[in-house]
Design a protein around this motif. Structure first.
Motif, mmCIF file in Angstrom:
data_model
loop_
_atom_site.group_PDB
_atom_site.id
_atom_site.type_symbol
_atom_site.label_atom_id
_atom_site.label_comp_id
_atom_site.label_asym_id
_atom_site.label_seq_id
_atom_site.Cartn_x
_atom_site.Cartn_y
_atom_site.Cartn_z
ATOM 1 N N HIS A 123 -18.234 -24.758 -4.665
ATOM 2 C CA HIS A 123 -17.045 -25.455 -4.181
ATOM 3 C C HIS A 123 -17.301 -26.951 -4.140
ATOM 4 O O HIS A 123 -18.229 -27.423 -3.480
ATOM 5 N N LEU A 124 -16.497 -27.709 -4.863
ATOM 6 C CA LEU A 124 -16.621 -29.166 -4.879
ATOM 7 C C LEU A 124 -15.724 -29.806 -3.829
ATOM 8 O O LEU A 124 -16.173 -30.608 -3.014
ATOM 9 N N LEU A 125 -14.442 -29.441 -3.830
ATOM 10 C CA LEU A 125 -13.521 -30.030 -2.860
ATOM 11 C C LEU A 125 -12.266 -29.187 -2.714
ATOM 12 O O LEU A 125 -11.908 -28.411 -3.600
ATOM 13 N N SER A 126 -11.627 -29.337 -1.559
ATOM 14 C CA SER A 126 -10.357 -28.692 -1.255
ATOM 15 C C SER A 126 -9.302 -29.755 -1.014
ATOM 16 O O SER A 126 -9.561 -30.756 -0.335
ATOM 17 N N VAL A 127 -8.108 -29.534 -1.564
ATOM 18 C CA VAL A 127 -6.963 -30.414 -1.308
ATOM 19 C C VAL A 127 -5.816 -29.532 -0.832
ATOM 20 O O VAL A 127 -5.015 -29.047 -1.626
ATOM 21 N N PRO A 128 -5.731 -29.273 0.477
ATOM 22 C CA PRO A 128 -4.628 -28.468 1.007
ATOM 23 C C PRO A 128 -3.411 -29.328 1.319
ATOM 24 O O PRO A 128 -3.474 -30.564 1.279
ATOM 25 N N SER A 129 -2.318 -28.653 1.621
ATOM 26 C CA SER A 129 -1.081 -29.370 1.906
ATOM 27 C C SER A 129 -1.118 -30.116 3.233
ATOM 28 O O SER A 129 -0.454 -31.147 3.388
ATOM 29 N N ARG A 130 -1.878 -29.620 4.203
ATOM 30 C CA ARG A 130 -1.865 -30.214 5.539
ATOM 31 C C ARG A 130 -3.285 -30.285 6.103
ATOM 32 O O ARG A 130 -4.146 -29.488 5.765
ATOM 33 N N GLU A 131 -3.514 -31.224 6.999
ATOM 34 C CA GLU A 131 -4.813 -31.370 7.647
ATOM 35 C C GLU A 131 -5.005 -30.350 8.762
ATOM 36 O O GLU A 131 -6.125 -29.997 9.100
ATOM 37 N N PHE A 132 -3.928 -29.884 9.339
ATOM 38 C CA PHE A 132 -3.997 -28.841 10.362
ATOM 39 C C PHE A 132 -2.649 -28.165 10.429
ATOM 40 O O PHE A 132 -1.652 -28.667 9.897
ATOM 41 N N ASP A 133 -2.603 -26.992 11.074
ATOM 42 C CA ASP A 133 -1.343 -26.278 11.206
ATOM 43 C C ASP A 133 -1.057 -25.997 12.673
ATOM 44 O O ASP A 133 -1.702 -26.561 13.558
ATOM 45 N N GLY A 134 -0.098 -25.109 12.922
ATOM 46 C CA GLY A 134 0.335 -24.851 14.286
ATOM 47 C C GLY A 134 -0.676 -24.155 15.154
ATOM 48 O O GLY A 134 -0.477 -24.046 16.375
#
Length: 301
Positions: A227-238
């Motif tokens: 795993h090199l990197l993750s680019v998710p939609s949000r930094e945190f959720d509910g």
């Protein structure tokens, strides 16, 4: 690089003491904490300008795109890629820089691609000290939706330890599932949301999967890629906000979800991305093969 720092609070429980079986599944990740800003060519950034040689053609995508809401206009020709990440070695030395390089640039095509209906990334490793004239006005794609084009952000790299969640072997998960539930009931802290994998844009550690893991194997040597990197939609959720929001971003009163929408969005999703339904894109490399081949995956809720 901005002088501001971001500090993830310590885990609310001692994971290794509660679940010693998880110690072999602990890893170090670098949370990048993108925040809206005005990065320059010589800054590590997300969605910012790239130190790109003027003499080198800007990458375009000439592949076919499925006719979804995230497709280029009909009849449009090859579309220029957009900057996603620029990472300098002094800021993220953990990256596997090939010899003679100290800069990683990731761009992607901001339109849907098969097989994941997601952007398609490309990686470039460079020597930032090379004597080149930088490109100052790169081309922009035609008709790309904002959800796939990250807004300019400065980064605040921070090293944290995390524990596997989706990537736990079935035997370990089966042995610990009841204890995870008991700790959640007794303390209110969920292993999955609060104690295991760090959310947000990050380098190394475990991918921030939202579905079952789908690690790629290297086409050259057959080994499972890293795993090199993750680019998710949000930094945190509910749920994850309770333990993963940096101390510097915690409001003086209330929680981040008590903030006005615009203020919360500046913390939760400064780059302005939405990859599917709260999904993410994950990039992997083979550090064994000399040309450092890469692959990517995408998932969403």
């Amino acid at each position: 690089m901005a002088d501001n720092t971001r500090t993830t609070p310590p885990r609310p429980l001692d994971v290794a003491a509660l679940f010693p079986e998880l110690v072999p599944y602990r890893a170090r990740t670098v949370r990048l904490h993108p925040r809206t800003g005005r990065p320059g060519l010589l800054d590590s950034s997300m969605g910012g300008p790239l130190l790109w040689p003027e003499s080198e053609p800007w990458p375009h995508c000439s592949e076919g795109h499925p006719r979804t809401a995230f497709a280029p206009p009909k009849g449009a020709g090859p579309q220029p890629l957009v900057p996603v990440l620029q990472l300098y070695a002094p800021d993220v030395p953990e990256l596997p820089f090939p010899e003679g390089t100290d800069l990683l640039q990731m761009l992607w095509c901001p339109f849907d691609h098969e097989p994941f209906s997601s952007p398609r990334p490309e990686l470039y490793w460079r020597d930032s000290g090379a004597d080149v004239e930088p490109l100052t006005d790169p081309p922009r794609p035609e008709g790309a939706r904002a959800d796939y084009v990250p807004d300019p952000c400065v980064l605040h790299p921070e090293r944290v330890d995390e524990f596997a969640a989706w990537d736990l072997p079935d035997t370990v998960f089966d042995a610990l599932e009841d204890r995870f539930d008991e700790v959640d009931e007794e303390t209110g802290w969920s292993y999955w949301s609060h104690l295991s994998v760090a959310p947000g844009v990050k380098v190394g550690g475990f991918p921030t999967w939202t579905q079952d893991p789908a690690w790629p194997d290297c086409e050259g040597c057959g080994r499972r890629m890293e795993h090199l990197l993750s680019v998710p939609s949000r930094e945190f959720d509910g749920e994850s906000w309770r333990s993963w929001v940096p101390e510097e971003d915690v409001p003086a009163t209330g929680t981040v979800f008590d903030l006005p929408y615009e203020e919360r969005s500046a913390l939760q999703g400064a780059p302005g991305l939405m990859l599917g339904d709260m999904g993410g894109l994950y990039v992997f490399v083979c550090a064994v093969c000399p040309d450092l081949p890469f692959a990517y995956r995408h998932d969403c809720s």
